[in-house]
Write a protein that holds these residues in place. Sequence first.
Motif, PDB file in Angstrom:
ATOM      1  N   ALA A   7     -46.478 -63.350  58.219  1.00 22.23           N
ATOM      2  CA  ALA A   7     -46.220 -61.916  58.333  1.00 22.23           C
ATOM      3  C   ALA A   7     -47.110 -61.247  59.365  1.00 22.23           C
ATOM      4  O   ALA A   7     -46.671 -60.349  60.101  1.00 22.23           O
ATOM      5  N   MET A   8     -48.348 -61.692  59.465  1.00 28.46           N
ATOM      6  CA  MET A   8     -49.308 -61.006  60.319  1.00 28.46           C
ATOM      7  C   MET A   8     -49.300 -61.525  61.749  1.00 28.46           C
ATOM      8  O   MET A   8     -49.263 -60.751  62.708  1.00 28.46           O
ATOM      9  N   PHE A   9     -49.348 -62.833  61.894  1.00 27.81           N
ATOM     10  CA  PHE A   9     -49.599 -63.434  63.203  1.00 27.81           C
ATOM     11  C   PHE A   9     -48.357 -64.059  63.819  1.00 27.81           C
ATOM     12  O   PHE A   9     -48.225 -64.090  65.041  1.00 27.81           O
ATOM     13  N   ALA A  10     -47.463 -64.551  62.978  1.00 30.62           N
ATOM     14  CA  ALA A  10     -46.304 -65.303  63.477  1.00 30.62           C
ATOM     15  C   ALA A  10     -44.995 -64.643  63.101  1.00 30.62           C
ATOM     16  O   ALA A  10     -43.986 -65.326  62.911  1.00 30.62           O
ATOM     17  N   ALA A  11     -44.983 -63.325  63.005  1.00 28.98           N
ATOM     18  CA  ALA A  11     -43.751 -62.613  62.705  1.00 28.98           C
ATOM     19  C   ALA A  11     -42.700 -62.935  63.766  1.00 28.98           C
ATOM     20  O   ALA A  11     -43.021 -63.108  64.939  1.00 28.98           O
ATOM     21  N   GLY A  12     -41.460 -63.035  63.330  1.00 26.57           N
ATOM     22  CA  GLY A  12     -40.379 -63.325  64.256  1.00 26.57           C
ATOM     23  C   GLY A  12     -40.130 -64.801  64.474  1.00 26.57           C
ATOM     24  O   GLY A  12     -39.195 -65.185  65.176  1.00 26.57           O
ATOM     25  N   ILE A  13     -40.961 -65.646  63.866  1.00 26.14           N
ATOM     26  CA  ILE A  13     -40.832 -67.094  63.986  1.00 26.14           C
ATOM     27  C   ILE A  13     -40.309 -67.639  62.651  1.00 26.14           C
ATOM     28  O   ILE A  13     -40.719 -67.172  61.585  1.00 26.14           O
ATOM     29  N   PRO A  14     -39.391 -68.604  62.675  1.00 27.65           N
ATOM     30  CA  PRO A  14     -38.905 -69.171  61.413  1.00 27.65           C
ATOM     31  C   PRO A  14     -40.049 -69.626  60.512  1.00 27.65           C
ATOM     32  O   PRO A  14     -41.081 -70.110  60.987  1.00 27.65           O
ATOM     33  N   ALA A  67     -43.656 -71.313  61.402  1.00 28.53           N
ATOM     34  CA  ALA A  67     -44.868 -70.537  61.176  1.00 28.53           C
ATOM     35  C   ALA A  67     -45.848 -71.294  60.275  1.00 28.53           C
ATOM     36  O   ALA A  67     -47.068 -71.230  60.471  1.00 28.53           O
ATOM     37  N   ALA A  68     -45.333 -72.023  59.309  1.00 28.48           N
ATOM     38  CA  ALA A  68     -46.198 -72.799  58.417  1.00 28.48           C
ATOM     39  C   ALA A  68     -46.926 -73.898  59.178  1.00 28.48           C
ATOM     40  O   ALA A  68     -48.103 -74.189  58.906  1.00 28.48           O
ATOM     41  N   VAL A  69     -46.250 -74.506  60.152  1.00 26.73           N
ATOM     42  CA  VAL A  69     -46.906 -75.517  60.988  1.00 26.73           C
ATOM     43  C   VAL A  69     -48.011 -74.879  61.804  1.00 26.73           C
ATOM     44  O   VAL A  69     -49.124 -75.419  61.917  1.00 26.73           O
ATOM     45  N   LEU A  70     -47.737 -73.724  62.385  1.00 25.40           N
ATOM     46  CA  LEU A  70     -48.748 -73.027  63.184  1.00 25.40           C
ATOM     47  C   LEU A  70     -49.934 -72.615  62.318  1.00 25.40           C
ATOM     48  O   LEU A  70     -51.086 -72.696  62.754  1.00 25.40           O
ATOM     49  N   ALA A  71     -49.661 -72.177  61.101  1.00 20.78           N
ATOM     50  CA  ALA A  71     -50.741 -71.778  60.192  1.00 20.78           C
ATOM     51  C   ALA A  71     -51.636 -72.954  59.852  1.00 20.78           C
ATOM     52  O   ALA A  71     -52.859 -72.829  59.764  1.00 20.78           O
ATOM     53  N   ALA A  72     -51.025 -74.122  59.678  1.00 24.75           N
ATOM     54  CA  ALA A  72     -51.798 -75.313  59.328  1.00 24.75           C
ATOM     55  C   ALA A  72     -52.626 -75.826  60.492  1.00 24.75           C
ATOM     56  O   ALA A  72     -53.658 -76.480  60.282  1.00 24.75           O
ATOM     57  N   SER A  73     -52.181 -75.533  61.717  1.00 25.28           N
ATOM     58  CA  SER A  73     -52.847 -76.105  62.893  1.00 25.28           C
ATOM     59  C   SER A  73     -53.661 -75.084  63.673  1.00 25.28           C
ATOM     60  O   SER A  73     -54.093 -75.369  64.789  1.00 25.28           O
ATOM     61  N   GLN A  74     -53.891 -73.906  63.106  1.00 24.62           N
ATOM     62  CA  GLN A  74     -54.605 -72.869  63.845  1.00 24.62           C
ATOM     63  C   GLN A  74     -56.032 -73.307  64.185  1.00 24.62           C
ATOM     64  O   GLN A  74     -56.703 -73.974  63.402  1.00 24.62           O
ATOM     65  N   SER A  75     -56.449 -72.924  65.388  1.00 26.51           N
ATOM     66  CA  SER A  75     -57.816 -73.205  65.827  1.00 26.51           C
ATOM     67  C   SER A  75     -58.723 -72.080  65.350  1.00 26.51           C
ATOM     68  O   SER A  75     -58.406 -70.902  65.536  1.00 26.51           O
ATOM     69  N   PRO A  76     -59.852 -72.386  64.730  1.00 27.42           N
ATOM     70  CA  PRO A  76     -60.722 -71.325  64.216  1.00 27.42           C
ATOM     71  C   PRO A  76     -61.409 -70.564  65.333  1.00 27.42           C
ATOM     72  O   PRO A  76     -61.747 -71.118  66.375  1.00 27.42           O
TER      73      PRO A  76
END
Length: 246
Positions: free
Chosen positions: A150-157, A161-170
């Motif tokens: 909702a916050m960072f990857a809005a507009g993405i399936p 988005a779940a893949v991006l959330a799991a692989s985010q760089s701190p």
Amino acid sequence: MISLDKPTVVLVHGAWADGSSFSAVTAHLQHHGLTVLHAPNPLRGVPNDTKAVADFVAQATTGPVVLVGHSYGGVVITGAATSLPRVSALVYVDAFAPADGESASSLTNELPGSLLNVADPTTVFDFVLPSPDAAQGEYDSYIKRDKFHAMFAAGIPAREAAVLAASQSPAALAALATPFSGEPAWRTLPSYFFIGTEDRVLPSAQQTAMAARSGGVVTEEKAPHLAMVTHSRHVAKVIIDAAAAI
């Protein structure tokens, strides 16, 4: 296609992302005959990250360069370009273009609209500490996985988005909170801004204000913060226009 004396495009990702967020844009740019490189952005702090990108550009490229930053990557390119005379243009993609004394955090909170602007950061972020007594600036921040879409990857399936959330760089808090220092490169270099009007991280009103003071060329689209994922062709066109203008 652009001419044979085309510049190299160097892409700089932002916080909670990596170079793969520019994959689709990279493909479009390569299709148009541009050489594209992804610069390392350690996300440790403004001076460190700026030096890392400047060193990369100085040693990994020849000829003119278009430097592109997304989100916090905009802070980095604003500083890195000041020591790189071969940088001919800057492109800000839903990105910060700070002036002296401004940080990513301060600009995020200057105008309303950012979902990161909360009283209690622990409601938005998870933190990993390098040691129990670490200074706050050394905290590694991650956007909470249940809030990332909702916050960072809005507009993405949702699955993507779940893949991006799991692989985010701190991102270390020092990267976000440390003020930019010095003369920003956008004062002297042609600057281009892709502004996503649906951005929930960096409000479009703030992006517009930064673009206006720089005298930059503005492209607006109904796009979220990760516009280079959802609107890759539109973002690539802005970069191609910047390259063609050199």
